[in-house]
Motif scaffolding. Structure first.
Motif, short mmCIF file in Angstrom:
data_model
loop_
_atom_site.label_atom_id
_atom_site.label_comp_id
_atom_site.label_asym_id
_atom_site.label_seq_id
_atom_site.Cartn_x
_atom_site.Cartn_y
_atom_site.Cartn_z
N GLY A 26 -11.90 -52.11 46.99
CA GLY A 26 -12.41 -51.88 45.64
C GLY A 26 -12.37 -50.41 45.25
O GLY A 26 -12.02 -50.07 44.12
N LEU A 27 -12.69 -49.53 46.18
CA LEU A 27 -12.63 -48.10 45.93
C LEU A 27 -11.18 -47.67 45.64
O LEU A 27 -10.92 -46.91 44.71
N GLY A 28 -10.25 -48.17 46.44
CA GLY A 28 -8.84 -47.83 46.23
C GLY A 28 -8.33 -48.30 44.88
O GLY A 28 -7.63 -47.57 44.17
N ILE A 29 -8.68 -49.52 44.51
CA ILE A 29 -8.24 -50.04 43.21
C ILE A 29 -8.89 -49.24 42.08
O ILE A 29 -8.24 -48.89 41.10
N GLY A 30 -10.18 -48.96 42.22
CA GLY A 30 -10.88 -48.21 41.19
C GLY A 30 -10.35 -46.81 41.00
O GLY A 30 -10.38 -46.26 39.89
N LEU A 31 -9.87 -46.18 42.06
CA LEU A 31 -9.30 -44.83 41.96
C LEU A 31 -7.84 -44.84 41.53
O LEU A 31 -7.36 -43.85 41.00
N THR A 32 -7.14 -45.93 41.76
CA THR A 32 -5.70 -45.98 41.49
C THR A 32 -5.36 -46.46 40.09
O THR A 32 -4.53 -45.85 39.41
N LEU A 33 -5.94 -47.56 39.66
CA LEU A 33 -5.51 -48.17 38.39
C LEU A 33 -5.70 -47.28 37.17
O LEU A 33 -4.79 -47.19 36.33
N PRO A 34 -6.83 -46.58 36.99
CA PRO A 34 -6.93 -45.71 35.81
C PRO A 34 -5.90 -44.58 35.81
O PRO A 34 -5.32 -44.26 34.77
N VAL A 35 -5.64 -44.01 36.98
CA VAL A 35 -4.66 -42.93 37.07
C VAL A 35 -3.26 -43.46 36.78
O VAL A 35 -2.49 -42.85 36.04
N GLN A 36 -2.95 -44.62 37.33
CA GLN A 36 -1.63 -45.23 37.10
C GLN A 36 -1.45 -45.58 35.64
O GLN A 36 -0.39 -45.35 35.07
N SER A 37 -2.47 -46.13 35.02
CA SER A 37 -2.38 -46.50 33.60
C SER A 37 -2.21 -45.26 32.73
O SER A 37 -1.42 -45.27 31.78
N GLY A 38 -2.92 -44.20 33.05
CA GLY A 38 -2.78 -42.97 32.29
C GLY A 38 -1.42 -42.32 32.47
O GLY A 38 -0.83 -41.82 31.52
N ALA A 39 -0.92 -42.34 33.70
CA ALA A 39 0.39 -41.74 33.96
C ALA A 39 1.51 -42.52 33.28
O ALA A 39 2.52 -41.94 32.87
N ALA A 40 1.33 -43.82 33.13
CA ALA A 40 2.38 -44.64 32.52
C ALA A 40 2.57 -44.32 31.05
O ALA A 40 3.67 -44.48 30.52
N VAL A 41 1.54 -43.84 30.37
CA VAL A 41 1.64 -43.57 28.93
C VAL A 41 1.50 -42.10 28.58
O VAL A 41 1.51 -41.74 27.41
N ALA A 42 1.39 -41.23 29.57
CA ALA A 42 1.11 -39.81 29.32
C ALA A 42 2.18 -39.12 28.49
O ALA A 42 1.87 -38.29 27.65
N SER A 43 3.43 -39.45 28.70
CA SER A 43 4.49 -38.74 27.98
C SER A 43 4.96 -39.47 26.73
O SER A 43 5.92 -39.04 26.10
N LEU A 44 4.30 -40.53 26.35
CA LEU A 44 4.69 -41.28 25.17
C LEU A 44 4.14 -40.64 23.90
O LEU A 44 3.04 -40.11 23.89
N PRO A 45 4.90 -40.73 22.81
CA PRO A 45 4.35 -40.25 21.54
C PRO A 45 3.24 -41.19 21.08
O PRO A 45 3.20 -42.36 21.48
N PRO A 46 2.33 -40.71 20.25
CA PRO A 46 1.20 -41.54 19.82
C PRO A 46 1.61 -42.87 19.20
O PRO A 46 0.91 -43.87 19.38
N ALA A 47 2.72 -42.93 18.52
CA ALA A 47 3.15 -44.17 17.89
C ALA A 47 3.58 -45.23 18.91
O ALA A 47 3.61 -46.42 18.60
N ARG A 48 3.90 -44.82 20.12
CA ARG A 48 4.34 -45.74 21.17
C ARG A 48 3.29 -46.00 22.25
O ARG A 48 3.55 -46.70 23.21
N TYR A 49 2.12 -45.40 22.10
CA TYR A 49 1.09 -45.51 23.12
C TYR A 49 0.68 -46.96 23.38
O TYR A 49 0.61 -47.39 24.52
N ALA A 50 0.41 -47.72 22.32
CA ALA A 50 -0.04 -49.10 22.49
C ALA A 50 1.04 -49.96 23.14
O ALA A 50 0.74 -50.78 24.02
#
Length: 126
Positions: free
Chosen positions: A21-45
């Motif tokens: 649970g600790l590993g999932i809790g530390l990994t998923l938010p970072v992974q989700s943020g990294a997946a959309v970090a370089s996207l323009p605001p119009a493509r974020y969703a």
């Protein structure tokens, strides 16, 4: 720590579940943020939806592989089958971690340290 056929909830199941649970809790938010970090605001969703879809697909495929490898164990073979499956999943996890390093190694010129600035949004780089 090897799990046997006798139930040992407090010493085997609980610590492993807490670490998972600790590993999932530390990994998923970072992974989700990294997946959309370089996207323009119009493509974020759209990027967030694609990321979530692939994460769900990975979970479905993982469970499918688990069930396919497990088959229908008999009481005599159940423990050995579960141990074999967890070793397969450990190997797949290590392989996926190694695959994630390939693009980073290819994009780094010889003798230079990899830069993380390209993964940050434009607003944060200023």
């Amino acid at each position: 720590m090897l799990v046997g056929s006798s139930p040992q909830w407090a010493t085997h199941w609980l610590p492993c579940t807490l670490v998972l649970g600790l590993g999932i809790g530390l990994t998923l938010p970072v992974q989700s943020g990294a997946a959309v970090a370089s996207l323009p605001p119009a493509r974020y969703a759209l990027g967030s939806a694609v990321n979530s879809s692939f994460r769900q697909l990975g979970a479905v495929l993982g469970i499918s592989v688990f069930v396919a490898l497990l088959r229908t164990p008999t009481p005599a073979t159940a423990l050995g089958d579960f141990h074999r499956i967890w070793w397969v999943f450990a190997a797949v996890g290590l392989a996926s971690g190694a695959v994630q390093l390939i693009p980073r190694l290819r994009s780094t010129p010889a003798g230079e340290e990899p830069s993380t600035s390209t993964a940050m949004p434009l607003e944060l780089r200023r």
